[in-house]
Design a protein around this motif. Structure first.
Motif, PDB file in Angstrom:
ATOM      1  N   LEU A  21       0.846  -1.187   0.000  1.00 58.88           N
ATOM      2  CA  LEU A  21       0.000   0.000   0.000  1.00 58.88           C
ATOM      3  C   LEU A  21       0.892   1.251   0.000  1.00 58.88           C
ATOM      4  N   SER A  22       0.811   2.067   1.001  1.00 61.53           N
ATOM      5  CA  SER A  22       1.601   3.289   1.075  1.00 61.53           C
ATOM      6  C   SER A  22       1.570   3.786   2.515  1.00 61.53           C
ATOM      7  N   ASP A  23       2.334   4.846   2.783  1.00 54.37           N
ATOM      8  CA  ASP A  23       2.292   5.450   4.115  1.00 54.37           C
ATOM      9  C   ASP A  23       1.431   6.702   4.142  1.00 54.37           C
ATOM     10  N   THR A  24       0.889   7.077   2.980  1.00 53.40           N
ATOM     11  CA  THR A  24      -0.008   8.230   2.908  1.00 53.40           C
ATOM     12  C   THR A  24      -1.238   7.866   2.081  1.00 53.40           C
ATOM     13  N   SER A  25      -2.339   8.546   2.344  1.00 58.79           N
ATOM     14  CA  SER A  25      -3.606   8.219   1.694  1.00 58.79           C
ATOM     15  C   SER A  25      -3.620   8.647   0.223  1.00 58.79           C
ATOM     16  N   SER A  26      -4.502   8.033  -0.534  1.00 56.24           N
ATOM     17  CA  SER A  26      -4.691   8.378  -1.937  1.00 56.24           C
ATOM     18  C   SER A  26      -6.153   8.154  -2.300  1.00 56.24           C
ATOM     19  N   GLU A  27      -6.669   8.935  -3.241  1.00 54.68           N
ATOM     20  CA  GLU A  27      -8.077   8.799  -3.623  1.00 54.68           C
ATOM     21  C   GLU A  27      -8.356   7.462  -4.314  1.00 54.68           C
ATOM     22  N   ILE A  28      -7.304   6.779  -4.796  1.00 50.81           N
ATOM     23  CA  ILE A  28      -7.534   5.499  -5.466  1.00 50.81           C
ATOM     24  C   ILE A  28      -7.591   4.329  -4.484  1.00 50.81           C
ATOM     25  N   PHE A  29      -7.335   4.588  -3.191  1.00 52.35           N
ATOM     26  CA  PHE A  29      -7.426   3.522  -2.187  1.00 52.35           C
ATOM     27  C   PHE A  29      -8.900   3.268  -1.892  1.00 52.35           C
ATOM     28  N   THR A  30      -9.433   2.192  -2.441  1.00 54.46           N
ATOM     29  CA  THR A  30     -10.849   1.875  -2.296  1.00 54.46           C
ATOM     30  C   THR A  30     -11.032   0.394  -1.982  1.00 54.46           C
ATOM     31  N   ARG A  31     -12.248   0.054  -1.628  1.00 53.23           N
ATOM     32  CA  ARG A  31     -12.606  -1.341  -1.351  1.00 53.23           C
ATOM     33  C   ARG A  31     -12.308  -2.231  -2.560  1.00 53.23           C
ATOM     34  N   GLU A  32     -12.652  -1.731  -3.749  1.00 49.50           N
ATOM     35  CA  GLU A  32     -12.449  -2.530  -4.961  1.00 49.50           C
ATOM     36  C   GLU A  32     -10.976  -2.788  -5.229  1.00 49.50           C
ATOM     37  N   LEU A  33     -10.130  -1.807  -4.932  1.00 48.73           N
ATOM     38  CA  LEU A  33      -8.694  -1.995  -5.135  1.00 48.73           C
ATOM     39  C   LEU A  33      -8.146  -3.058  -4.190  1.00 48.73           C
ATOM     40  N   ILE A  66      -7.788   0.119   6.579  1.00 49.78           N
ATOM     41  CA  ILE A  66      -9.168   0.113   7.084  1.00 49.78           C
ATOM     42  C   ILE A  66     -10.007   1.168   6.369  1.00 49.78           C
ATOM     43  N   GLU A  67      -9.442   2.370   6.186  1.00 49.89           N
ATOM     44  CA  GLU A  67     -10.171   3.457   5.529  1.00 49.89           C
ATOM     45  C   GLU A  67     -10.481   3.117   4.074  1.00 49.89           C
ATOM     46  N   ALA A  68      -9.535   2.460   3.404  1.00 44.88           N
ATOM     47  CA  ALA A  68      -9.737   2.104   2.000  1.00 44.88           C
ATOM     48  C   ALA A  68     -10.911   1.144   1.850  1.00 44.88           C
ATOM     49  N   ILE A  69     -11.046   0.191   2.769  1.00 39.46           N
ATOM     50  CA  ILE A  69     -12.124  -0.797   2.686  1.00 39.46           C
ATOM     51  C   ILE A  69     -13.491  -0.146   2.902  1.00 39.46           C
ATOM     52  N   LYS A  70     -13.533   0.979   3.599  1.00 41.98           N
ATOM     53  CA  LYS A  70     -14.795   1.699   3.798  1.00 41.98           C
ATOM     54  C   LYS A  70     -15.264   2.412   2.530  1.00 41.98           C
ATOM     55  N   LYS A  71     -14.321   2.774   1.675  1.00 36.29           N
ATOM     56  CA  LYS A  71     -14.629   3.656   0.547  1.00 36.29           C
ATOM     57  C   LYS A  71     -14.856   2.860  -0.736  1.00 36.29           C
ATOM     58  N   ARG A  72     -15.938   3.132  -1.423  1.00 37.04           N
ATOM     59  CA  ARG A  72     -16.260   2.444  -2.669  1.00 37.04           C
ATOM     60  C   ARG A  72     -16.023   3.351  -3.867  1.00 37.04           C
ATOM     61  N   ILE A  73     -15.703   2.749  -4.997  1.00 37.53           N
ATOM     62  CA  ILE A  73     -15.572   3.512  -6.241  1.00 37.53           C
ATOM     63  C   ILE A  73     -16.965   3.954  -6.691  1.00 37.53           C
ATOM     64  N   GLU A  74     -17.088   5.201  -7.041  1.00 33.18           N
ATOM     65  CA  GLU A  74     -18.343   5.705  -7.594  1.00 33.18           C
ATOM     66  C   GLU A  74     -18.047   6.375  -8.920  1.00 33.18           C
ATOM     67  N   ARG A  75     -18.607   5.817  -9.967  1.00 31.68           N
ATOM     68  CA  ARG A  75     -18.454   6.409 -11.298  1.00 31.68           C
ATOM     69  C   ARG A  75     -19.830   6.763 -11.832  1.00 31.68           C
ATOM     70  N   LYS A  76     -19.979   8.005 -12.196  1.00 33.45           N
ATOM     71  CA  LYS A  76     -21.282   8.497 -12.621  1.00 33.45           C
ATOM     72  C   LYS A  76     -21.557   8.107 -14.078  1.00 33.45           C
ATOM     73  N   SER A  77     -22.748   7.609 -14.323  1.00 41.04           N
ATOM     74  CA  SER A  77     -23.221   7.366 -15.693  1.00 41.04           C
ATOM     75  C   SER A  77     -24.739   7.407 -15.669  1.00 41.04           C
ATOM     76  N   GLY A  78     -25.336   7.334 -16.836  1.00 42.84           N
ATOM     77  CA  GLY A  78     -26.797   7.336 -16.922  1.00 42.84           C
ATOM     78  C   GLY A  78     -27.351   5.994 -17.344  1.00 42.84           C
ATOM     79  N   ILE A  79     -26.527   4.938 -17.270  1.00 41.34           N
ATOM     80  CA  ILE A  79     -26.943   3.623 -17.767  1.00 41.34           C
ATOM     81  C   ILE A  79     -28.175   3.112 -17.042  1.00 41.34           C
TER      82      ILE A  79
END
Length: 589
Positions: free
Chosen positions: A529-541, A563-576
Motif C-alpha cells: 500500500l503506502s504510508d499516505t492516503s490516496s483517492e484510489i485507495f478503495t474497497r475494490e482496489l 481500514i479506511e480504503a475498505i470503507k470507501k467504494r468507487i463511484e463512477r457516474k453514468s446514466g446507464i
C-alpha cells in the motif's frame, strides 16, 4: 470581460473549456463562466473514469483548489441558473441533437462521444433482452442440462446450472462471481450445452479484454473441455481460439478502425466475453454494436473487482441495473477453490462487506490462514523489507529458469502488487529497489538495459507489433540463436518473440499496479500500500489485490489506511441505470 487566464486550471480541461466558450458568443459574460465551469468539471471527471456529471451534485457548492501552491475558491451556481445558461449555449444540445456537449434530464452533462457510447450500449442491451431466441424443446434440453450438471446437495442451489438454463433461454446474460466460483467451468459447460442443443451448427466466439486474459481462458477451456460429460462431436466443436476484443472486432493497425461494426456485424451466433469488469464503456459499446440482433451475448466477470482504467464501470453497473431480473443475471457464490475457512476467501468476504476493522483484527491475530501483515514504518524500512524478503523470491525465479516456458511458469508463482504507480511506494520506485538489490547480489546485470530474465510491461499500444498496454514480456535467449536476447510475450495466439530494440514504451515489471494485475493470478503475492492516503485507495482496489492470490498474500502498509480504503467504494457516474429503467417500460420482457 470573462478571462480564464487567472483560473486555477491547466491542461486539456482548460483548453477544452476555453474552446467551448469561444464557440458561444451569444452568451453573456456570467453565462460564459457557467459554461466554462461545467466544461472544466466534465472533462476532469471523465479523466477520473466517469461517463458524465450530475450538475445537481455540484450546484451551489464551493470548492477550494490548490494549484502550484496557491489556493483558489470556486462557487458553483444554483442548478436552475446553471441549466438556464447551458441551454442557451450553442455547443450544448439535447439527447437527440449533435452538439459537443449533451444535457440530459435537466442535470446530466455528457461529452457527445460518451453520450453516443452510452446510448448505443443501452439500446443494444435492451434489444438483446427483448429478443428471445427460438424456444427449444425442454424434453430434449433438460436431459443434456442434467447430464452436464448432475444433482448436488439439495440445500445448495446450483447456480451454475441456473446460468446454463438462462443461457439457452435468453440472448443476454451476465454471470458474476469471485475467483474460485467456477466461472470458467460454467462457461465450458454452457459451450457444450449450446453446441449439443444446436446439433453443432452454432458459430461461437470467445473473447477477453487483454492478451494475458485471453491466453489464460484459452488454456483453461482446452483443459476443462476434456472433463465434460458430452458427445465427442460436441467436444470437437467447442472453440479453443480466444480473441482479444480488439482482434475479434478486426482492429486495423493502419487506420485504427474496426472491421466489424453496425454495418458489417460479426458472423457469430454467440459471443462470450470473460473478465467483463475490465471492459470500458467505449469498447463494450463497439462490441455490442458489431453484433447481429440475434447474436447471444454472455458477459462474465466479477462485479466486486476494480473497474476498467478507461471511463465507465460497465460490468458493475450492469449487475446493479439488472439485479432484479434473475433470468438475465446469475451470481456465483459457492467457492470451489477455497474452503469455507480459507484465509483468502474469508478476507475477501470481509472486504466486500466493508468490514475493515474486523479484517485487520483477524489478520493481526493470525486467524486468517496464509494472510499476514507487515507495518511499513518508513521508506528506509521498506527498502530493507524488499532486500530481506522479495529479493529472495526472485532469486529462486532466476535460478530455476532453464527455458522460456519454465520462466513464465515460475514468474506466475510470485508477484509484487502496488496500489500506486508514482512515489516511494509506487511501482517505479519499487522496481528500481528490486532491480538494485538483485544487482547488488550479482543475480542480474542491471547495468545493461536488457538482461536475461528481466520482466517488462508494455505501457502504450503498439499497433504495428500488435502489443497492447499491460502486455507482459520476459527477456530470454532466442532458442533459434542463443547469442541473441528476445522478449517473449504470452498472447492469445501463443508465445511471441520480439527483438528488444523494437520496443518503445515499456517499464520493468517485478512489481505491477493492482489495476494492471487484473486478469492474472499468482500463487503468492506481496501487496504494498503506502504510508499516505490516496483517492484510489478503495474497497475494490483492496479486493482485487487480495483475490489475485491463489495461496498466500502478505500485505505491507499502514493499518489505518487499509481500514479506511475498505470503507470507501468507487463511484463512477453514468446514466446507464436511469436510461435502462426509463426504456424498460417500452420493452417486452
Amino acid at each position: 470581460m470573462f478571462d480564464t487566464n487567472n483560473m486555477p486550471f491547466k491542461g486539456i480541461q482548460k483548453y477544452f473549456a476555453d474552446f467551448m466558450v469561444s464557440l458561444s458568443d451569444n452568451l453573456r459574460e456570467r453565462e460564459k463562466y457557467h459554461l466554462w465551469l461545467a466544461s472544466i468539471l466534465l472533462v476532469d471527471f471523465v479523466k477520473k473514469g466517469h461517463i458524465c456529471i450530475d450538475l445537481k451534485d455540484f450546484a451551489e457548492r464551493e470548492f477550494t483548489i490548490d494549484e502550484d501552491g496557491t489556493s483558489f475558491s470556486i462557487k458553483c451556481p444554483s442548478l436552475e441558473t446553471w441549466i438556464d445558461a447551458l441551454k442557451k449555449a450553442e455547443v450544448v444540445g439535447t439527447s437527440d441533437e449533435f452538439r459537443p456537449l449533451i444535457l440530459r434530464n435537466e442535470r446530466m452533462l455528457y461529452l457527445n462521444r460518451y453520450w453516443q457510447y452510452e446510448k448505443v450500449f443501452v439500446a443494444k442491451m435492451l434489444q438483446k433482452i427483448s429478443l428471445k431466441p427460438a424456444k427449444l424443446d425442454n424434453s430434449l434440453i433438460m436431459p443434456i442440462i442434467n447430464r452436464l450438471f448432475p444433482e448436488t446437495d439439495e440445500d445448495d442451489k446450483d447456480m451454475q446450472k441456473m446460468a446454463a438454463i438462462n443461457a439457452v433461454e435468453n440472448n443476454f446474460l451476465v454471470i458474476s462471481g469471485g475467483p474460485g466460483t467456477g466461472k470458467t467451468f460454467t462457461i465450458s459447460k454452457i459451450l457444450a450445452l449450446l453446441i449439443e442443443a444446436g446439433s453443432g451448427n452454432l458459430s461461437i466466439a470467445l473473447a477477453a479484454p487483454t492478451g494475458k486474459a485471453a491466453a489464460r481462458l484459452k488454456a483453461m477451456i482446452k483443459d476443462l473441455k476434456m472433463k465434460i460429460d458430452c458427445p465427442e462431436y460436441v467436444r470437437a466443436n467447442m472453440p479453443e481460439e480466444v480473441y482479444t476484443i480488439h482482434r475479434l472486432l478486426g482492429l486495423s493497425y493502419r487506420t485504427r478502425r474496426f472491421e466489424f461494426n453496425e454495418k458489417n456485424p460479426l458472423p457469430y451466433d454467440v459471443v462470450i466475453v470473460d473478465e467483463g469488469s475490465m471492459v470500458d464503456l467505449p469498447l463494450m459499446s463497439k462490441l455490442l454494436e458489431a453484433t447481429k440482433d440475434s447474436t447471444k451475448i454472455i458477459l462474465v466477470g466479477d462485479k466486486d473487482q476494480l473497474s476498467s482504467v478507461e471511463p465507465g464501470a460497465v460490468f458493475g453497473e450492469l449487475c446493479e441495473t439488472i439485479q432484479d431480473m434473475p433470468n438475465m443475471i446469475v451470481i456465483l457464490k459457492k467457492n470451489f477453490r477455497f474452503g469455507r475457512d480459507s484465509g483468502i476467501n474469508r478476507l475477501a468476504e470481509l472486504i466486500k462487506e466493508g468490514n475493515g476493522h474486523e479484517a485487520m483484527h483477524l489478520i493481526k491475530e493470525g486467524r486468517l490462514e496464509n494472510i499476514s501483515w507487515r507495518e511499513v514504518e518508513s521508506q528506509s524500512h521498506l527498502r530493507l523489507m524488499i532486500e530481506n524478503y522479495i529479493v529472495e523470491r526472485y532469486t529462486s525465479f532466476f535460478d530455476a529458469s532453464s527455458s522460456i516456458e519454465e520462466v513464465f511458469l515460475h514468474f506466475d508463482k510470485f508477484h509484487v502488487l502496488c496500489a500506486l504507480r508514482h512515489g516511494p511506494f509506487g511501482i517505479l520506485a519499487i522496481n528500481d529497489l528490486i532491480e538494485k538489490a538483485l544487482s547488488d547480489k550479482k543475480i542480474i546485470r542491471a547495468f545493461k538495459k536488457w538482461y536475461r530474465g528481466k520482466p517488462i510491461m508494455i505501457t502504450a499500444n503498439d499497433y504495428s507489433l500488435k502489443l497492447f498496454n499491460g502486455d507482459t514480456g520476459i527477456i530470454f535467449e532466442d532458442p533459434e540463436n542463443s547469442d541473441f536476447l528476445k522478449i517473449f510475450f504470452k498472447t492469445e495466439e501463443g508465445l511471441k518473440k520480439i527483438a528488444p530494440q523494437r520496443i518503445a514504451d515499456f517499464e520493468t515489471a517485478y512489481a505491477i499496479t493492482v489495476h494492471k494485475s487484473q486478469g492474472s493470478e499468482f500463487d503468492d503475492i506481496v501487496f504494498i500500500l503506502s504510508d499516505t492516503s490516496s483517492e484510489i485507495f478503495t474497497r475494490e482496489l483492496i479486493y482485487t489485490a487480495i483475490t489475485r492470490a491463489k495461496r498466500s498474500i502478505e500485505i505491507w502498509g499502514n493499518e489505518q489506511l487499509f481500514i479506511e480504503a475498505i470503507k470507501k467504494r468507487i463511484e463512477r457516474k453514468s446514466g446507464i441505470k436511469d436510461a435502462f429503467l426509463q426504456n424498460k417500460k417500452t420493452c417486452d420482457f
